[in-house]
Each structure stands twice: as structure tokens, then as C-alpha cells.
Write an enzyme that holds these catalytic residues in place. Structure first.
Site, PDB file in Angstrom:
ATOM      1  N   ASP A   8       0.883  -1.157   0.000  1.00 53.21           N
ATOM      2  CA  ASP A   8       0.000   0.000   0.000  1.00 53.21           C
ATOM      3  C   ASP A   8       0.930   1.217   0.000  1.00 53.21           C
ATOM      4  O   ASP A   8       2.146   1.079   0.190  1.00 53.21           O
ATOM      5  CB  ASP A   8      -0.885  -0.024   1.247  1.00 53.21           C
ATOM      6  N   LEU A   9       0.385   2.403  -0.195  1.00 57.85           N
ATOM      7  CA  LEU A   9       1.221   3.608  -0.236  1.00 57.85           C
ATOM      8  C   LEU A   9       1.172   4.390   1.075  1.00 57.85           C
ATOM      9  O   LEU A   9       2.161   4.454   1.807  1.00 57.85           O
ATOM     10  CB  LEU A   9       0.784   4.507  -1.395  1.00 57.85           C
ATOM     11  N   ASP A  10       0.014   4.956   1.374  1.00 56.25           N
ATOM     12  CA  ASP A  10      -0.114   5.794   2.570  1.00 56.25           C
ATOM     13  C   ASP A  10       0.064   4.968   3.840  1.00 56.25           C
ATOM     14  O   ASP A  10      -0.620   3.967   4.038  1.00 56.25           O
ATOM     15  CB  ASP A  10      -1.487   6.473   2.604  1.00 56.25           C
ATOM     16  N   THR A  16       0.907  10.280   4.062  1.00 54.41           N
ATOM     17  CA  THR A  16       0.213  11.462   3.551  1.00 54.41           C
ATOM     18  C   THR A  16      -1.113  11.690   4.278  1.00 54.41           C
ATOM     19  O   THR A  16      -1.905  12.533   3.864  1.00 54.41           O
ATOM     20  CB  THR A  16      -0.064  11.330   2.038  1.00 54.41           C
ATOM     21  N   LYS A  44      -8.655   5.691   6.115  1.00 50.43           N
ATOM     22  CA  LYS A  44      -7.455   5.053   5.575  1.00 50.43           C
ATOM     23  C   LYS A  44      -7.836   3.929   4.613  1.00 50.43           C
ATOM     24  O   LYS A  44      -8.639   3.061   4.940  1.00 50.43           O
ATOM     25  CB  LYS A  44      -6.594   4.477   6.707  1.00 50.43           C
ATOM     26  N   SER A 115      -2.536   0.817  -4.306  1.00 47.22           N
ATOM     27  CA  SER A 115      -3.043   1.964  -3.552  1.00 47.22           C
ATOM     28  C   SER A 115      -4.339   2.471  -4.167  1.00 47.22           C
ATOM     29  O   SER A 115      -4.485   2.508  -5.392  1.00 47.22           O
ATOM     30  CB  SER A 115      -2.007   3.098  -3.554  1.00 47.22           C
ATOM     31  N   ALA A 116      -5.264   2.882  -3.300  1.00 45.48           N
ATOM     32  CA  ALA A 116      -6.523   3.452  -3.775  1.00 45.48           C
ATOM     33  C   ALA A 116      -6.333   4.868  -4.297  1.00 45.48           C
ATOM     34  O   ALA A 116      -7.233   5.433  -4.918  1.00 45.48           O
ATOM     35  CB  ALA A 116      -7.553   3.453  -2.641  1.00 45.48           C
ATOM     36  N   LYS A 146     -11.016  -1.451  -1.690  1.00 42.24           N
ATOM     37  CA  LYS A 146     -10.761  -2.224  -0.477  1.00 42.24           C
ATOM     38  C   LYS A 146     -11.935  -2.037   0.485  1.00 42.24           C
ATOM     39  O   LYS A 146     -12.508  -0.951   0.530  1.00 42.24           O
ATOM     40  CB  LYS A 146      -9.465  -1.740   0.190  1.00 42.24           C
ATOM     41  N   GLU A 170       0.126  -3.594   4.463  1.00 44.11           N
ATOM     42  CA  GLU A 170      -0.916  -2.575   4.638  1.00 44.11           C
ATOM     43  C   GLU A 170      -0.856  -1.962   6.033  1.00 44.11           C
ATOM     44  O   GLU A 170      -0.322  -2.565   6.961  1.00 44.11           O
ATOM     45  CB  GLU A 170      -2.299  -3.210   4.451  1.00 44.11           C
ATOM     46  N   ASP A 171      -1.448  -0.772   6.165  1.00 43.88           N
ATOM     47  CA  ASP A 171      -1.537  -0.143   7.488  1.00 43.88           C
ATOM     48  C   ASP A 171      -2.983   0.044   7.921  1.00 43.88           C
ATOM     49  O   ASP A 171      -3.238   0.584   8.994  1.00 43.88           O
ATOM     50  CB  ASP A 171      -0.828   1.216   7.493  1.00 43.88           C
TER      51      ASP A 171
END
Length: 232
Positions: A8-10, A16, A44, A115-116, A146, A170-171
Site C-alpha cells: 500500500d502507499l499511505d 500522507t 485510511k 493503492s486506492a 478495499k 498494509e496499514d
């Protein structure tokens, strides 16, 4: 050995969330809706339109706007968010991520992004990571967000592997659920209670190393083989 790691990104590559909060908060003020940081945590891993729907629901305003008007509001938020993330630099990479990406490449492990965020390519460019990923799933091509596993399944397809050969990181709870439903090994980064559905949880990306990923993969295979030995 696993063949790919899909991030995932964030909250995993960079953080961010603060920029998202500032942008949503500004839009909320325009709509007369007060947003809190704790509510922002619930957004998130959630796409832009669904995030807006949840925000409007706080004041029962979901039916006050047409789909076209909601799209305009979401774009307004994103335009402000994009101006905020212009300040992101490679220094904003979360601890340990740069070394992990280098070690994955060194060991010929494929790397994907699930990432979304439609802004993901721009953020990766700001971070100097455009060439660090073998594939990036375009969320505009997905029919579901997701916690549906579609984005992780598609990342595996683009990498020409099966989900069972990959690790997902993932977070967010919804992201972990998506990884699990894709039949991948799930790794959470953050609060252990929130991410309890993950196969393994690291409190910080600083502990997320290639050696640790190899270790948990071996543990997974050991547990699987042990289970099979009882079911033969």
C-alpha cells in the site's frame, strides 16, 4: 521463497494522512461539517468518493448532493490535496522502506503498488521511487475498492504470479482484509489490535526488513506443512 511484495502507499511507503486530513477538513468547513483526526483514521485505504460519502453522512447530507455535485466536491478536495503534497521529498520515505526496496530488487523479488490513491504515481515521483516498482495498479480500472481483494489480485496478475506467492503490506484494516481475501500473506504496519487480522504485524516500518519477511514466510510454510501433515 515469495516472488513478490505488494505495498500500500499511505502509511507504508510514506505518510500522507496529515495532508488528506487538512484537505478534507477544509472541505468539511465549507460544508459545515467538523472533522476530527480520529475520524480521519477511518478513511485510511478508502477511495475518494466513499470518503466523501462518509463525511456527508456525519451530518445526514448524503442525499443533499447529486452524484455530479459529489464528484465536484471530491475534485475540489483533491485539487487542494495535490497542492499540499508538492512539498513531499525523498526525505519523507518512512523508516526502513528505502533499504527494503533495494534488498527486494537485489534478491530479484518483484515489487508492486496497490493503492486506492489516483495520485500514487505523482507521489512516487516526488519520493524518487518511480523506477522502484515493477507494477502499479491503476485504481480507475477497478470495479471495487478495499476491502475487496480486487486491487491485490490485479497486482499479482500484472506481475504474472499467483496471490499465494506474494506478501501484501498494509496499514489499514480494510487493506489487511483485502490481502487476506486475495489469499496472500498479510503484513500489517501499525497498531496490533487494529490490524489483528493480519498474519504478522510490525509496529513500525523500521522493523520491516527483507530478513524479517523471509522469516515470516518460512514460518508460514512451516505452519502450512505441519497442518498438512495432520490432514494426510
Amino acid at each position: 521463497m515469495f516472488k513478490a511484495v505488494i505495498f500500500d502507499l499511505d502509511g507504508v511507503i510514506t505518510d500522507t494522512a496529515a495532508f488528506h486530513f487538512v484537505a478534507w477538513k477544509k472541505l468539511g468547513e465549507k460544508l459545515g461539517i467538523e472533522l476530527t483526526e480520529s475520524f480521519n483514521e477511518e478513511l485510511k485505504g478508502v477511495d475518494r468518493i466513499e470518503s466523501l460519502r462518509r463525511i456527508l453522512a456525519l451530518r445526514n447530507q448524503e442525499l443533499d448532493f447529486s452524484n455530479e455535485e459529489k464528484a465536484v466536491l471530491a475534485t475540489e478536495k483533491n485539487d487542494y490535496y495535490v497542492t499540499l503534497i508538492q512539498q513531499i521529498t525523498p526525505n519523507d520515505l518512512l523508516p526502513g522502506i528505502s533499504d527494503l526496496l533495494k534488498d527486494l530488487k537485489k534478491n530479484h523479488i518483484k515489487v508492486g503498488l496497490a493503492s486506492a490513491s489516483k495520485n500514487a504515481p505523482m507521489i512516487l515521483n516526488q519520493l524518487g521511487l518511480t523506477n522502484a516498482f515493477d507494477t502499479i495498479v491503476d485504481p480507475a480500472t477497478l470495479s471495487k475498492g478495499k476491502p475487496d481483494p480486487e486491487i491485490f489480485v490485479k497486482a499479482c496478475e500484472q506481475l504474472l504470479i499467483t496471490p499465494s506467492e506474494a506478501i501484501g503490506i498494509e496499514d489499514a484494516y480494510s487493506g489487511v482484509q483485502a490481502i487476506n481475501d486475495a489469499n496472500m500473506l498479510s503484513v500489517g504496519v501499525g497498531d496490533a489490535e487494529t490490524l489483528s487480522a493480519a498474519d504478522y504485524v510490525f509496529s513500525t516500518t523500521a522493523n520491516l526488513t527483507f530478513e524479517e519477511l523471509m522469516h515470516i514466510w518460512e514460518l508460514k510454510n512451516y505452519a502450512s506443512n505441519k497442518k498438512n501433515s495432520f490432514t494426510r
